[in-house]
Design a protein around this motif. Sequence first.
Motif, PDB file in Angstrom:
ATOM      1  N   LEU A   1       0.828  -1.202   0.000  1.00 45.12           N
ATOM      2  CA  LEU A   1       0.000   0.000   0.000  1.00 45.12           C
ATOM      3  C   LEU A   1       0.865   1.255   0.000  1.00 45.12           C
ATOM      4  CD1 LEU A   1      -2.966   0.905   0.096  1.00 45.12           C
ATOM      5  CD2 LEU A   1      -2.790   0.909   2.589  1.00 45.12           C
ATOM      6  N   VAL A   2       1.901   1.262   0.820  1.00 45.11           N
ATOM      7  CA  VAL A   2       2.819   2.398   0.883  1.00 45.11           C
ATOM      8  C   VAL A   2       3.524   2.591  -0.460  1.00 45.11           C
ATOM      9  CG1 VAL A   2       4.930   3.269   1.952  1.00 45.11           C
ATOM     10  CG2 VAL A   2       3.149   2.219   3.376  1.00 45.11           C
ATOM     11  N   ALA A   3       3.963   1.472  -1.064  1.00 44.97           N
ATOM     12  CA  ALA A   3       4.669   1.554  -2.347  1.00 44.97           C
ATOM     13  C   ALA A   3       3.754   2.106  -3.441  1.00 44.97           C
ATOM     14  CB  ALA A   3       5.186   0.171  -2.740  1.00 44.97           C
ATOM     15  N   GLN A   4       2.472   1.732  -3.405  1.00 44.67           N
ATOM     16  CA  GLN A   4       1.514   2.242  -4.398  1.00 44.67           C
ATOM     17  C   GLN A   4       1.345   3.755  -4.288  1.00 44.67           C
ATOM     18  OE1 GLN A   4      -1.373  -1.784  -4.348  1.00 44.67           O
ATOM     19  NE2 GLN A   4      -2.197   0.223  -3.847  1.00 44.67           N
ATOM     20  N   LEU A   5       1.414   4.275  -3.074  1.00 43.39           N
ATOM     21  CA  LEU A   5       1.184   5.698  -2.857  1.00 43.39           C
ATOM     22  C   LEU A   5       2.450   6.539  -2.975  1.00 43.39           C
ATOM     23  CD1 LEU A   5      -1.212   5.519   0.235  1.00 43.39           C
ATOM     24  CD2 LEU A   5      -1.823   5.770  -2.164  1.00 43.39           C
ATOM     25  N   ALA A   6       3.613   5.901  -2.817  1.00 45.73           N
ATOM     26  CA  ALA A   6       4.885   6.623  -2.717  1.00 45.73           C
ATOM     27  C   ALA A   6       5.120   7.670  -3.802  1.00 45.73           C
ATOM     28  CB  ALA A   6       6.040   5.625  -2.680  1.00 45.73           C
ATOM     29  N   PRO A   7       4.830   7.368  -5.079  1.00 45.79           N
ATOM     30  CA  PRO A   7       5.131   8.380  -6.120  1.00 45.79           C
ATOM     31  C   PRO A   7       4.400   9.706  -5.941  1.00 45.79           C
ATOM     32  CG  PRO A   7       4.783   6.221  -7.104  1.00 45.79           C
ATOM     33  CD  PRO A   7       4.362   6.103  -5.669  1.00 45.79           C
ATOM     34  N   GLY A   8       3.277   9.725  -5.237  1.00 45.04           N
ATOM     35  CA  GLY A   8       2.530  10.973  -5.101  1.00 45.04           C
ATOM     36  C   GLY A   8       2.505  11.544  -3.703  1.00 45.04           C
ATOM     37  N   LEU A   9       3.457  11.158  -2.850  1.00 47.67           N
ATOM     38  CA  LEU A   9       3.422  11.574  -1.445  1.00 47.67           C
ATOM     39  C   LEU A   9       4.238  12.827  -1.138  1.00 47.67           C
ATOM     40  CD1 LEU A   9       3.555   8.212   0.548  1.00 47.67           C
ATOM     41  CD2 LEU A   9       1.602   9.736   0.185  1.00 47.67           C
ATOM     42  N   ALA A  10       5.030  13.274  -2.067  1.00 53.88           N
ATOM     43  CA  ALA A  10       5.865  14.443  -1.791  1.00 53.88           C
ATOM     44  C   ALA A  10       5.011  15.641  -1.375  1.00 53.88           C
ATOM     45  CB  ALA A  10       6.699  14.796  -3.018  1.00 53.88           C
ATOM     46  N   GLY A  11       5.314  16.198  -0.205  1.00 56.71           N
ATOM     47  CA  GLY A  11       4.612  17.362   0.300  1.00 56.71           C
ATOM     48  C   GLY A  11       3.244  17.063   0.892  1.00 56.71           C
ATOM     49  N   LYS A  12       2.898  15.785   1.048  1.00 58.60           N
ATOM     50  CA  LYS A  12       1.582  15.403   1.559  1.00 58.60           C
ATOM     51  C   LYS A  12       1.682  14.916   3.008  1.00 58.60           C
ATOM     52  CE  LYS A  12      -0.231  16.010  -2.549  1.00 58.60           C
ATOM     53  NZ  LYS A  12      -1.141  17.145  -2.842  1.00 58.60           N
ATOM     54  N   SER A  13       0.591  15.080   3.733  1.00 59.19           N
ATOM     55  CA  SER A  13       0.526  14.573   5.114  1.00 59.19           C
ATOM     56  C   SER A  13      -0.277  13.268   5.132  1.00 59.19           C
ATOM     57  CB  SER A  13      -0.131  15.603   6.030  1.00 59.19           C
ATOM     58  OG  SER A  13      -1.408  15.975   5.534  1.00 59.19           O
ATOM     59  N   VAL A  14       0.122  12.366   6.040  1.00 59.40           N
ATOM     60  CA  VAL A  14      -0.435  11.006   6.031  1.00 59.40           C
ATOM     61  C   VAL A  14      -0.798  10.574   7.450  1.00 59.40           C
ATOM     62  CG1 VAL A  14      -0.013   8.588   5.418  1.00 59.40           C
ATOM     63  CG2 VAL A  14       1.021  10.409   4.040  1.00 59.40           C
ATOM     64  N   VAL A  15      -1.925   9.865   7.556  1.00 57.78           N
ATOM     65  CA  VAL A  15      -2.297   9.189   8.797  1.00 57.78           C
ATOM     66  C   VAL A  15      -2.150   7.693   8.556  1.00 57.78           C
ATOM     67  CG1 VAL A  15      -4.206   8.597  10.349  1.00 57.78           C
ATOM     68  CG2 VAL A  15      -3.852  10.967   9.630  1.00 57.78           C
ATOM     69  N   LEU A  16      -1.486   7.007   9.483  1.00 56.89           N
ATOM     70  CA  LEU A  16      -1.281   5.560   9.374  1.00 56.89           C
ATOM     71  C   LEU A  16      -1.891   4.886  10.600  1.00 56.89           C
ATOM     72  CD1 LEU A  16      -0.013   3.002   8.134  1.00 56.89           C
ATOM     73  CD2 LEU A  16       2.123   3.599   9.318  1.00 56.89           C
ATOM     74  N   GLN A  17      -2.971   4.129  10.378  1.00 54.32           N
ATOM     75  CA  GLN A  17      -3.593   3.387  11.480  1.00 54.32           C
ATOM     76  C   GLN A  17      -2.848   2.064  11.650  1.00 54.32           C
ATOM     77  OE1 GLN A  17      -6.745   0.742  10.748  1.00 54.32           O
ATOM     78  NE2 GLN A  17      -5.726  -0.084  12.572  1.00 54.32           N
ATOM     79  N   HIS A  18      -2.268   1.880  12.829  1.00 52.73           N
ATOM     80  CA  HIS A  18      -1.416   0.715  13.080  1.00 52.73           C
ATOM     81  C   HIS A  18      -2.216  -0.549  13.364  1.00 52.73           C
ATOM     82  CE1 HIS A  18       2.011   3.298  13.060  1.00 52.73           C
ATOM     83  NE2 HIS A  18       1.640   3.975  14.122  1.00 52.73           N
TER      84      HIS A  18
END
Length: 373
Positions: free
Chosen positions: A134-151
């Motif tokens: 999931l992280v790898a799928q999103l990685a290309p568009g994450l620059a400058g973005k804020s993220v919440v990660l539910q553990h």
Amino acid sequence: MSAAATATTGVLSGFRIAVTSQRRSAEFIEALERRGAQVLHAPALATAPLQGEAELLGSTRRVLELRPDHVLVCTAYGFRRWFESAEAAGMGEELAEVLHASRIHVRGPKALGAVRALGFDAESVAADELTGTLVAQLAPGLAGKSVVLQHHGHPDTEATAALLAAGATEVVGISPYRWVAPEEPGRLEVLLRALCSGSLDVLTFTSAPAVLALLEAARLHDCGDEVLAALQSTVCTVAVGPVTAAPLREMGIEPLVPERHRMGAMIRTLVEHLGTNGSIQCATALGNLRLRGDTVKLEGAGEARELGESQLRIFKSLVSAGGNVVARPALAALLPAGSSDHALDMAVSRLRRALPDARLISTVLKRGYRLNT
């Protein structure tokens, strides 16, 4: 048909299966027992809310301030637990607004169902139900973005580091629950003894932390090597999905993993596997023999007979030898520590009485015993 009759004729009759999960265990156990299995329930871990919830509520307030671009949901239970906590603290309505404005991504179908059940939409689902994917799928568009990660029970430092490395400006971790020791640790000790004694056919896992907890318990009880050897050889291990299977594979254990990572699919996979591979069949001087779990059936000799733990260990050893002599010391090693030479003779005598025909076991004077082939 009565419950007793179902237990003796079900597709899993004769097999001893251990369940290590806490949540939804009653449903899982009932499904296995309905198919005839003997079930040992020994939770390796329990889930519990964060004590006092101060940390969870503090993280939730930060999410409300941040208005994140992306929200990654890893577990159905965790997402529901987070939203329930926010509602109880009077933050439910504002959290809902924030989540509706964010792009939600989920690790798997169960998490997707929880997200939709609470009225939200998800933009993407990991193809293999792995957080890393999931992280790898999103990685290309994450620059400058804020993220919440539910553990998933404990902070995922690896995923957090990967998100930051991809350019995320901030990653807020949400931990709605934590893993704690089981309420009845004695059950886990019983499970470890069963693994070491060879009296279990199947061990099931529904979470990776439970795998690690069981192996750590084995280490603390000085039986780590025996448990690992059993899982690598004689015991069939079943994992609900690839995340759960990962720590097993790292230790050389190849579990069964259903294509769909659901409890129902897990049971179907287990039934299919045991139906194909769960029985031992061989020809003897008295007819064809079938050993299924703890139940032995001799062709033309009436009903199948159920063997006790010590009887089963000895008989499996004789069957595996294929008619060759199994030496007395090797058989004695299958009995409780400190058993005398006389104890072996008594154990074999009891085994003969339990079998469909006592003549299935032949005595080789001063050497040992063998299957009468």
